[in-house]
Design an enzyme around this catalytic site. Structure first.
Site, PDB file in Angstrom:
ATOM      1  N   ARG A  40       0.806  -1.228   0.000  1.00 48.67           N
ATOM      2  CA  ARG A  40       0.000   0.000   0.000  1.00 48.67           C
ATOM      3  C   ARG A  40       0.839   1.279   0.000  1.00 48.67           C
ATOM      4  O   ARG A  40       0.303   2.363  -0.207  1.00 48.67           O
ATOM      5  CB  ARG A  40      -0.961  -0.007   1.201  1.00 48.67           C
ATOM      6  CG  ARG A  40      -2.193  -0.856   0.947  1.00 48.67           C
ATOM      7  CD  ARG A  40      -3.152  -0.786   2.100  1.00 48.67           C
ATOM      8  NE  ARG A  40      -2.698  -1.609   3.228  1.00 48.67           N
ATOM      9  CZ  ARG A  40      -3.110  -1.431   4.482  1.00 48.67           C
ATOM     10  NH1 ARG A  40      -3.925  -0.450   4.789  1.00 48.67           N
ATOM     11  NH2 ARG A  40      -2.662  -2.223   5.437  1.00 48.67           N
ATOM     12  N   ARG A  67      38.929  50.361 -11.334  1.00 46.96           N
ATOM     13  CA  ARG A  67      37.859  50.365 -12.335  1.00 46.96           C
ATOM     14  C   ARG A  67      38.176  51.446 -13.361  1.00 46.96           C
ATOM     15  O   ARG A  67      38.989  52.340 -13.107  1.00 46.96           O
ATOM     16  CB  ARG A  67      36.494  50.623 -11.697  1.00 46.96           C
ATOM     17  CG  ARG A  67      36.370  51.978 -11.051  1.00 46.96           C
ATOM     18  CD  ARG A  67      34.946  52.252 -10.567  1.00 46.96           C
ATOM     19  NE  ARG A  67      34.823  53.615 -10.102  1.00 46.96           N
ATOM     20  CZ  ARG A  67      34.472  53.959  -8.858  1.00 46.96           C
ATOM     21  NH1 ARG A  67      34.223  53.033  -7.954  1.00 46.96           N
ATOM     22  NH2 ARG A  67      34.370  55.226  -8.528  1.00 46.96           N
TER      23      ARG A  67
END
Ligand code: UD1
Ligand code: MG
Length: 464
Positions: free
Chosen positions: A15, A442
């Protein structure tokens, strides 16, 4: 008295409708079989024998794995001809002299050691002791048939007369028997019944016929003897177990928004005045210090959270330490080796792995810290990350005290940022940055006067 434990785990569990053997399905994160093995381990048994059949190799591998002591024996039952046939397979493995054999079911996971111990004591090496319970709906179970109060037999539901089916007292599937007698009885079983199976329960009538006392011992609670046969029953037992765990914590003073929405798959140790909002999952070993607050929908595994820390909703913590008074989340992720000091702040969408953050350090938004050592009072800007992995190896980032890392920086490890340094926003830092200085890496900003944005060609007029 010597105790043998037999755990029947050969059944198919049809089951469950699952490829996984039934006894390996998990309840509170631990297999059904492991719950039963843990309960049995508390008895100090001389022998523990697990009967395997369906999915035997998988079940045997689980039995051989930690936390089980080595030496637990598995015997195979092929084919599976009933519970009596299952116990027949264990006969050569059972220790004999003066021993009691306790029979447990691999799919009845919440049996407590104390209840099993009481059943062994009720047997005392002389009597057949049955764990029973009264159920409002007893259908499907073996009924306890009594005459003048004394137990005469167990009759399986399919073999029971209409009158016997009215009986509410049932056999839970758990018994303790004198080993010497059990061995003889199970070898004498026959399969002349409705299911053409060898019923272990038929030994009750044999004991009665021989004048051996049969005693019924009532289970202290239904939850302890409920079996798992289906996903619905598994989920029902999970909620019962979690409710019990929540109540134990609340009785110790933990305040829970909703004990019905709480899950503990491991151990949770709490100080005083701990508050847990709804929908949290705790796994492994978790410790929450005094006054810790955990927001809704947090998952916390193998972690230590010190006093006064606040874990905001939807935070995921695994293998981490959080210092006193820290503020974590919402939507934060602490991975293994994250070790945060006092009053550290980790905000939304910040991931920390294998990194130490000293007291007062902050990473409040959208950031990654992996394999980093971060000093006191560091402010780690939004969108900044440690590039800790070169495709083959992991490297460390060391950030000194009082460093300010601007937004959207990439710190390419291995790298060291000196005390008090400032890293300009948008920098990709590939070499060590000196203490006390501003480091920027940067492109310079430029503005072009007279520059024109490209124009789209004019669309031709639409013809009618
Ligand atoms: C059994 C009892 C019943 C009791 C009920 C409690 C018998 C004959 N009946 O019935 O009186 O009320 O449990 O839940 O014992 N197993 C094996 N090999 C087999 C058959 C079963 O190892 O050949 C194992 C199963 O995996 C399970 C346990 O034994 O762990 C019980 O088997 P199950 O088929 O569920 O027995 P029930 O019919 O429920
Ligand atoms: Mg059953």
């Amino acid at each position: 008295m010597t105790v043998n434990v037999v755990i029947m785990a050969a059944g198919k569990g049809t089951r469950m409708k699952s490829a996984l053997p039934k006894v390996l399905h998990r309840l509170a994160g631990v297999s059904l079989l492991q719950h039963v093995l843990n309960a049995g381990a508390g008895l100090g048994a001389a022998r523990t024998v697990v009967v395997t059949g369906h999915g035997a190799a998988e079940v045997e591998a689980a039995v051989a794995a930690p936390p089980n002591a080595p030496g637990i024996v598995c015997v195979r039952q092929m084919p599976q001809l009933g519970t009596g046939h299952a116990v027949q397979q264990t006969v050569p493995a059972l220790a004999d002299a003066n021993a009691v054999t306790l029979i447990l079911n691999g799919d009845v996971p919440l049996i407590r050691t104390g209840t099993a111990r009481a059943l062994v004591d009720a047997c005392g090496g002389e009597r057949l002791a049955l764990l029973t319970i009264e159920l409002a709906d007893a259908s499907g179970y073996g009924r306890i048939v009594r005459e003048g109060g004394a137990i005469r037999a167990i009759v399986e539901h399919k073999d029971a007369t209409p009158a016997q089916r009215e009986i509410r007292e049932i056999y839970t599937g758990i018994m303790a028997a004198p080993t010497r007698l059990l061995k003889r009885w199970v070898m004498a079983l026959r399969d002349d019944n409705a299911q053409r199976e060898f019923y272990l329960t038929d030994i009750v009538a044999m004991a009665v016929a021989e004048g051996v006392a049969v005693v019924g011992s009532a289970a202290p609670s239904e939850t302890e003897v409920l079996g798992v046969n289906s996903p619905v029953q598994l989920a029902d037992l999970e909620r019962r177990l979690q409710r019990m765990r929540a109540e134990t914590l609340m009785e110790a003073g933990v305040r829970m928004a909703d004990p019905a929405r709480f899950d503990l798959r491991g151990t949770l140790a709490c100080g005083s005045d701990v508050e847990i909002d709804f929908g949290c999952l705790f796994e492994g070993q978790v410790t929450l210090g005094d006054g810790v607050r955990v927001g809704a929908h947090c998952c916390i595994k193998d972690a230590r959270i010190e006093a006064g820390a606040v874990i905001h909703p939807y935070t995921h913590i695994d293998g981490a330490q959080v210092g006193a008074g820290a503020l974590i989340g919402p939507f934060a992720r602490l991975r293994p080796g994250a070790d945060l000091g006092a009053a550290v702040h980790i905000g939304n969408f910040v991931e920390v792995k294998n990194s130490t953050l000293a007291a007062g350090a902050k990473a409040n938004h959208l950031a990654y810290l992996g394999d980093a050592t971060v000093g006191e009072r560091v402010n780690y800007g939004a969108g900044s990350i440690t590039a800790n992995y070169d495709g083959a190896n992991k490297h460390r980032t060391v950030i000194g005290n009082d460093v300010h890392v601007g937004s959207n920086c990439v710190l390419v490890a291995p790298i060291t940022i000196g005390d008090g340094a400032t890293i300009g926003a948008g920098s990709t830092i590939g070499r060590d940055a000196p203490a006390g200085q501003l480091t920027v890496a940067r492109a310079r900003q430029a503005s072009l006067s007279g520059w024109k944005r490209p124009q789209k060609p004019a669309k031709p007029a639409k013809a009618d």
